[in-house]
Every structure is written in structure tokens, then in C-alpha cells.
Design a protein around this motif. Structure first.
Motif, PDB file in Angstrom:
ATOM      1  N   UNK A 597      11.036   5.616   4.227  1.00 35.88           N
ATOM      2  CA  UNK A 597      10.803   4.405   3.435  1.00 35.88           C
ATOM      3  C   UNK A 597       9.895   3.433   4.184  1.00 35.88           C
ATOM      4  N   UNK A 598      10.033   3.384   5.513  1.00 29.68           N
ATOM      5  CA  UNK A 598       9.156   2.521   6.309  1.00 29.68           C
ATOM      6  C   UNK A 598       7.713   2.994   6.205  1.00 29.68           C
ATOM      7  N   UNK A 599       7.505   4.294   6.375  1.00 29.96           N
ATOM      8  CA  UNK A 599       6.155   4.852   6.261  1.00 29.96           C
ATOM      9  C   UNK A 599       5.576   4.658   4.871  1.00 29.96           C
ATOM     10  N   UNK A 600       6.412   4.849   3.844  1.00 27.70           N
ATOM     11  CA  UNK A 600       5.928   4.727   2.466  1.00 27.70           C
ATOM     12  C   UNK A 600       5.441   3.316   2.176  1.00 27.70           C
ATOM     13  N   UNK A 601       6.179   2.319   2.658  1.00 32.67           N
ATOM     14  CA  UNK A 601       5.776   0.929   2.430  1.00 32.67           C
ATOM     15  C   UNK A 601       4.475   0.600   3.151  1.00 32.67           C
ATOM     16  N   UNK A 602       4.301   1.164   4.352  1.00 34.02           N
ATOM     17  CA  UNK A 602       3.114   0.858   5.142  1.00 34.02           C
ATOM     18  C   UNK A 602       1.904   1.660   4.674  1.00 34.02           C
ATOM     19  N   UNK A 603       2.055   2.979   4.569  1.00 32.85           N
ATOM     20  CA  UNK A 603       0.931   3.823   4.165  1.00 32.85           C
ATOM     21  C   UNK A 603       0.644   3.718   2.669  1.00 32.85           C
ATOM     22  N   UNK A 604       1.665   3.368   1.907  1.00 30.64           N
ATOM     23  CA  UNK A 604       1.496   3.213   0.464  1.00 30.64           C
ATOM     24  C   UNK A 604       1.598   1.752   0.050  1.00 30.64           C
ATOM     25  N   UNK A 605       0.950   0.883   0.815  1.00 30.95           N
ATOM     26  CA  UNK A 605       1.102  -0.558   0.553  1.00 30.95           C
ATOM     27  C   UNK A 605       0.460  -1.018  -0.751  1.00 30.95           C
ATOM     28  N   UNK A 606      -0.316  -0.141  -1.383  1.00 33.20           N
ATOM     29  CA  UNK A 606      -0.850  -0.460  -2.703  1.00 33.20           C
ATOM     30  C   UNK A 606       0.041   0.098  -3.813  1.00 33.20           C
ATOM     31  N   UNK A 607       1.113   0.767  -3.424  1.00 35.57           N
ATOM     32  CA  UNK A 607       2.011   1.396  -4.399  1.00 35.57           C
ATOM     33  C   UNK A 607       3.407   0.795  -4.336  1.00 35.57           C
ATOM     34  N   UNK A 608       3.948   0.668  -3.125  1.00 31.55           N
ATOM     35  CA  UNK A 608       5.292   0.120  -2.954  1.00 31.55           C
ATOM     36  C   UNK A 608       5.219  -1.362  -2.586  1.00 31.55           C
ATOM     37  N   UNK A 609       6.051  -2.152  -3.242  1.00 31.71           N
ATOM     38  CA  UNK A 609       6.080  -3.588  -2.950  1.00 31.71           C
ATOM     39  C   UNK A 609       7.298  -3.983  -2.126  1.00 31.71           C
TER      40      UNK A 609
END
Length: 734
Positions: A597-609
Motif C-alpha cells: 500500500x505504501x508503494x502503491x500510494x507513492x508510485x501510483x500517486x496519480x491513481x491513489x489518493x
């Protein structure tokens, strides 16, 4: 007049039903266990195969009671603490092989995930006498095959207690905390190879094979525990992180008659593991599994206990890694049953006593997920598999030659079996997305239903008042793969509205979150969130299990790359649906899931808020050697694999809202992970929320801890993932 009364009563009843169906679940109900499913108590089959034992508790007393498989009726009691003067109760029991004596544990004290120590008593079932094994708290007491002796570990040394005389023989004398361990495993073996007792009697009781761990070169890890005293205490233990020195493990053979010990020369190995030892059907032949540090080269070795000569009988290699299991059964002639992924899926194989392949027993584009054992009387192997789809499980039997396969379960969902000792019966545990656990007794030869044991109909009846939403199973095409997904929508779901989305995942190698099974505790929390206007979903991406070795092992050397790509892509696809608010997507996870979840928020910062990470691994450099190197090799060999997918190296990308949570006493994923992430975020001047639960381990529980934790997470979600109603209310207020 009578008609009017009836009408009034009808209206009252109808109103009550409507009101009841509007009942909303609360966190207090969830964590008080109001929705806990009834399970069968842990049972142990007697050798006759017709009866089983259950440890029951009543009014502070403990009793080991005997029940009939066929009728379910109690047929007797082995021992009741109410009849014993020396002890008032006991926590667990262990029956001797001949079923004439039983070990009773008292004053049980947990050590790590699987290990414990206790004061033990020996109860003789024939003469009804009770004797104390030792005044000390000891580990892993085990009867000799004839139940004349008990071997156990105390303060890292092995002892043998002779029951008749009370004489104690000390087998090893060099055990020292944080240096030398005899007969039980070190921290990392216990956690990652999933066993504690590292000694075994042979069938004649003449020999004890045991493992010795030299931890001298293993770096120490320390944790401050705050407790309630004026000063905190420091807990220090040996913990090999990735790339650091492991314990040096060696195998030894103790001769009970001569009281002499000899080290077994296994061969020319360096930096290796011994993940399993097991005596074969020949009482003087010990099987030993030796695994290289990369965990992709496994030797099965036979050791002759009379001369301690070792011979490799089988070798298995893999381009990535080999999973260690307990799926090894020796037949009377020392041929053996084994499971392997060597054809791309986990299947059962039969080898002769020299390690030559006789035949592959099961075959197909599906996985054997559990191996239950071999019935020599009827010449049949029992196992569980995904033959009916990766989200389902069924129980089968088959002959060792791969013929006469029978499906023993009928209902589609998750089926698992617990067999009687002689394979006459099995208790089937069944669940699906619409059915909480149902327990039934079946005949093993054909799966015929004998009797119903227990179901959770009362739970289903109770849940009617809440109008819970179903867990919908489906697939979603992501990055060229059909991925399994579940979704929970609000009960009043309207496809013309937009809903915020919360995704949950774990994503660790070989794991599974999407299955045809009923609600777990978190699912009731998701129902609470659905009541508030959220859609919750989980997607099992690449690297997860039960879809073949290639699908699982694609993440080798790159943990956190493909799994994160799949979560981001899945979120984008779901966000393109008309009923999901693409600007309001959050993700959460625990442990490996917190890393994700940490990686998803950082690498997917245009997707996850938004993201919540509980007890996350922040860098695989901080985690233990066996688990991490199995999938990543060492940091020295694969630095980019470790660093490019570590959240700590992407903190500058943080845009959304981030909640970081950890237990201060976590011996598994250390608080060091969160503290290093906190410092990196601070130095990057990124705002975030965080919480530490003092002295709590990796599970973060005890007292009101879970209620507090989930209250905090609920508040964080509702504050940062705005529902359409909240958005509209805010706009109106403006």
C-alpha cells in the motif's frame, strides 16, 4: 374489533422487520466477536480411527474427552483436571504413540509465533497416576515410541527423563542463550520454516537425531519494551537480516544406550539450511533435507544411523526457489511420496527407495494445495486441489499410480478435510461467499455423507437484521492476466451514483486473498464501510498463489514491482467504471500488504489518493534472511531489486494522505521499518499521520487495541475518502 387488532399487530411486526433490516454494524460488535463463526474444537484422532479426542473446559477445569466419529456422542474421558490433586487445570495435551500416557501442559508461556515453554506433567492412563516432568518450564517434550522416556529442551539443551525411575540424562551441555541452541530452532527457522522441535526419536527409541544452531555470528536485534515499570526493559535476540550471517546448523545423532553423540557429516555444503528431518520406515534411516542459501537447490539425504553415513537420494532444483512443505510420506519399502512444482504446477510424485521417479501421480493445469496422507490399507492418497478453479478447493483421493481418482466433496467453494487416523472418515469444512463454515462427517472411500456436525445457521439468521452486501467474485484483466477479484458494494448500491473505492491486498508470494469463502473479521468492517457509502475491492495480482509457478514466481528478485503495477492498473480500470469516483481511491494492507500500500500510494500517486500501511516492511534490507533471500537473493547480489522497489526511496512522490501504523514490540517486522520511513518523510518535508502501539507485536492486539486501531483507520478513511453525500454537503455549506 378482532380484525383491527390483527391489523395493528401485523403493522407493528412489519415495522419491526423493516427497522431490524436497517440495523448498522458497529466496530464494537465486530471486535467483541458478535459475528464470530462457530468452529469445531481442535480434535485429535485416536489410532482406532473410530474415535477422537477433544480438550474441553468447564468451570475452570480441563478434560480430554473421547467422542465417536460416527455418532458424535461422547464415549469416555481420558483425564479430567477435577480428578487431579496436583494441578487445577491444563492448557494442552500430547498423547503417547501407544496411547497409554499423556503429557499435560500448565503455566504455558508463549515465546514467539509457534514456540512456548511450560511446566509439564505425565499422566499414566492405565494406573491413573500423575508425575511432574520437571520443575522447570521446558520446551517441546516428546515421548519415546514406547513411552518409557520423555525428551525435552531446557535452556537450549536436550534432556531425557526416564519415567519409571525419574532419572534425568542431559544429552547436550553447550546450550547458551543467543549463542548455541540444541533441539529447537532459532528465530528465523521457526518463523520461515514453520517448526520448533528440532529433534526426533527413531521408532525403536535407540536414537535421537537433533539439530544444533550456532548463533554466535548472527547479529543481535534489540527492542525496548515499556511495560508498566519505572524503567523500560530491553529484549535482545538473534535476528539474521537479508545478507547477514545465519546460524551455522549441524545435524547430530545421539545413541540412547551408550549416551554418546556424533555429528553427522552431510557432505560438502556451505551456508545451507536443514528445513526438515524425518525418520523413514526403516528405523535406522533418517531423511534429511538440505537446502542451499539461495533456496533453489534441494538434496534429500538418507542417513544411516548405525554408521552415520549420508547419501543423497534425490535432488531438485528451480530457477527461482523451492517451497518447503511437510508433504513427504514413506511407504513400507521406503519408496516415498513427494510434491513438487517442477512441471509448472504443484503436483504429487512417487519415487522409489533410491530416489528414482516411479510416476507423477497428479497432473494438470491446477495445483495440489494440501496433501493429507496415504492410506496403505486401501492404497490411496488423499489431497486437496484447485481443480475446480483457483478460488475453490475440493478433496480427492487417487491411487499412487495416478489412476482411479475420486472427488470426495460436492459443493463448490472452499472444502478442506481432517481425516481419522486410519482414513475411515474425514470431517469436511466447507464455506463459500454465501455460506459460513459447515462441518460434516464423510466416509473417506467415496465421500458419502454420514452426518451433519455443525453449521452457522444462527449466524446467518442474526445477519438478516443487517442486510449485509454479498461478496461478489469476478475477474479483471490487468497487464495481460485474468486476475481474481472480490467486491463489496453498499446495500443500496445505485449504478448512477459515484462511490469512493477502498482496495485491500496482501500480495505476498504464493498468498491468496480472493477465494470462494465467507466473511472474515475484516469483511464485517468492510460492511461497515459499505454502509457509509464505500465500495471495497481486493485483487490478487501477479506473485500470488494457486495459478501455477510462473504466475507466482514472476516477482522473483523484484518484490514490489509487478504486484504494485497490477494494483495500480486494477485501480485505474475500476476507476473508469461509471459508479466509481476515480479521484477517490484508497488502498490499505498489513505487513507485506503495508509494503504494497505504501508503494502503491507513492508510485501510483496519480491513481491513489490515500493509503494505510500497518506493520509494513519498508525495505527488504530490514527483513529476515530466509524469507527475503528466497525471493530476492541477497542485497549484495541484487541491490537494485531491493532499493528500486523500497517505499523509503520514493518518499518524494507522496501526494495523497498516508497513515503509518506499527506495534512497538514487533519481533517480526521491526519498528525500525516505520521509524526509518518516518525519518525519510520528515526529511522530504512530507506530511503524514502515524501511530505506534506500545509493546504490541506484529498482530497488534490485546484488550481494546484492535477496536482502537480500526476506529482510527475508519476515521482516517471517512476523513480522506469523501463519499458523494459528504461532498455534496460540503458544497452546500459553502
Amino acid at each position: 374489533m378482532k380484525f383491527s387488532k390483527i391489523l395493528v399487530l401485523f403493522l407493528i411486526a412489519t415495522t419491526s422487520v423493516i427497522y431490524a433490516q436497517d440495523k448498522k454494524v458497529t466496530l464494537e460488535e465486530i471486535w467483541n466477536g458478535d459475528f464470530r463463526q462457530e468452529r469445531l474444537q481442535s480434535l485429535q484422532s485416536l489410532a482406532n480411527g473410530k474415535e477422537y479426542l477433544v480438550l474441553n473446559r468447564n468451570n475452570g477445569n480441563a478434560s480430554i474427552d473421547v467422542y465417536s466419529y460416527k455418532t458424535g456422542e461422547q464415549t469416555g474421558t481420558l483425564v479430567n483436571s477435577a480428578d487431579l490433586e496436583e494441578i487445577s487445570t491444563f492448557q494442552s495435551f500430547q498423547l503417547s504413540e501407544k496411547e497409554d500416557k499423556v503429557l499435560l501442559s500448565t503455566e504455558l508461556e508463549s515465546i514467539y509465533r509457534r514456540s512456548s515453554r511450560a511446566v509439564y506433567y505425565i499422566y499414566d492412563l492405565e494406573d491413573k497416576t500423575l508425575s511432574k516432568l520437571s520443575d522447570n518450564k521446558v520446551q517441546e517434550p516428546t515421548f519415546s515410541p514406547d513411552a518409557s522416556k520423555v525428551a525435552y529442551v531446557h535452556e537450549n539443551n536436550i534432556f531425557i527423563y526416564e519415567i519409571a525411575s525419574g532419572e534425568v540424562t542431559q544429552v547436550t551441555k553447550d546450550g547458551v542463550t543467543n549463542k548455541i541452541i540444541n533441539g529447537v530452532t532459532d528465530w528465523v527457522y521457526e518463523e520461515e520454516f514453520a517448526f520448533v522441535r528440532a529433534f526426533q526419536w527413531n521408532e525403536t527409541g535407540e536414537k535421537i537425531a537433533f539439530m544444533r544452531f550456532d548463533e554466535t555470528e548472527v547479529p543481535e536485534f534489540s527492542m525496548d519494551l515499556f511495560g508498566k515499570s519505572l524503567y523500560p526493559s530491553e529484549y535482545t535476540f538473534k535476528y539474521p537480516k537479508a545478507g547477514e550471517a545465519n546460524s551455522f546448523v549441524s545435524l547430530h545423532m545421539y545413541d540412547v544406550g551408550s549416551e554418546e553423540t556424533e555429528e553427522v557429516d552431510l557432505g560438502d555444503y556451505e551456508d545451507f539450511y536443514i528445513p526438515r528431518i524425518k525418520w523413514t520406515e526403516d528405523p535406522m534411516i533418517l531423511s534429511v533435507q538440505v537446502l542451499n542459501r539461495h533456496q533453489n537447490d534441494l538434496d534429500l539425504i538418507f542417513v544411516d544411523a548405525e554408521d552415520n553415513e549420508a547419501e543423497v537420494v534425490m535432488n531438485e532444483t528451480d530457477e527461482a526457489y523451492i517451497d518447503i512443505t511437510d508433504n513427504l510420506t514413506f511407504l513400507e519399502d521406503n519408496s516415498f511420496i513427494w510434491t513438487s512444482e517442477k512441471d509448472g504446477y504443484n503436483h504429487i510424485y512417487l519415487y522409489d527407495e533410491d530416489g528414482e521417479l516411479i510416476n507423477q501421480v497428479t497432473d494438470g493445469d491446477w495445483e495440489v494445495t494440501n496433501y493429507y496422507g496415504f492410506d496403505k490399507k486401501n492404497n490411496r492418497i488423499f489431497y486437496q486441489s484447485t481443480e475446480n478453479g483457483s478460488v475453490n478447493r475440493d478433496v480427492y483421493s487417487i491411487k499412487p499410480n495416478g489412476k482411479s481418482k475420486k472427488r470426495l466433496t460436492e459443493r463448490t467453494g472452499m472444502n478442506s478435510a481432517d481425516f481419522s487416523a486410519d482414513f475411515t472418515y474425514f470431517i469436511n469444512s466447507y464455506t463459500s461467499t454465501s455460506t459460513p463454515y459447515v462441518f460434516t462427517l464423510h466416509r473417506a472411500k467415496d465421500g458419502k455423507l454420514i452426518r451433519k456436525i455443525k453449521d452457522n445457521s444462527a449466524l446467518l439468521e442474526k445477519e438478516k437484521a443487517y442486510n449485509f452486501s454479498p461478496k461478489e467474485l469476478s475477474t479483471i484483466e490487468v497487464n495481460g492476466n485474468e486476475l481474481n477479484m472480490w467486491m463489496i458494494k453498499p446495500a443500496d448500491f445505485d449504478e448512477n451514483k459515484e462511490y469512493p473505492l477502498l482496495m485491500f491486498q496482501y500480495s505476498g508470494p504464493g498468498s491468496q486473498e480472493v477465494s470462494n469463502s465467507y466473511f472474515n473479521t475484516n469483511d464485517y468492517w468492510y460492511q461497515l464501510l459499505a454502509d457509509k457509502g464505500y465500495i471495497i475491492a481486493a485483487v490478487d495480482g501477479r506473485g500470488t498463489g494457486f495459478k501455477g509457478a510462473d504466475f507466482k514466481k514472476v516477482t522473483y528478485k523484484e518484490l514490489g514491482k509487478y504486484e504494485v503495477e497490477d494494483q495500480i492498473s486494477a485501480a485505474k480500470l475500476l476507476g473508469s467504471r461509471d459508479y466509481i469516483d476515480a479521484d477517490n481511491i484508497g488502498i490499505w494492507g498489513w505487513s507485506y500488504g503495508g509494503f504494497m500500500s505504501s508503494n502503491a500510494l507513492l508510485k501510483g500517486n496519480d491513481t491513489f489518493s490515500m493509503a494505510i500501511a500497518v506493520a509494513p516492511v519498508i525495505s527488504w534490507r530490514f527483513y529476515d534472511s530466509i524469507y527475503t533471500e528466497r525471493y530476492m537473493r541477497t542485497p549484495q547480489e541484487n541491490p537494485s531489486g531491493y532499493d528500486e522497489n523500497s517505499p523509503i526511496n520514493h518518499v518524494e512522490k507522496l501526494k495523497g494522505d498516508y497513515l503509518l501504523i506499527h506495534g512497538g514490540g514487533d519481533d517480526n517486522v521491526h519498528l525500525q521499518n516505520t521509524m526509518r520511513m518516518v525519518e525519510a518523510l520528515i526529511q522530504a518535508n512530507k506530511q503524514f499521520d502515524w501511530a505506534i502501539y506500545p509493546d504490541k507485536n506484529h498482530g497488534i492486539y490485546g484488550g481494546n487495541t484492535r477496536l482502537h486501531l480500526y476506529t482510527m483507520m475508519t476515521n482516517f478513511i471517512t476523513e480522506h475518502l469523501k463519499t458523494q453525500e459528504v461532498k455534496e454537503k460540503s458544497e452546500n455549506e459553502l
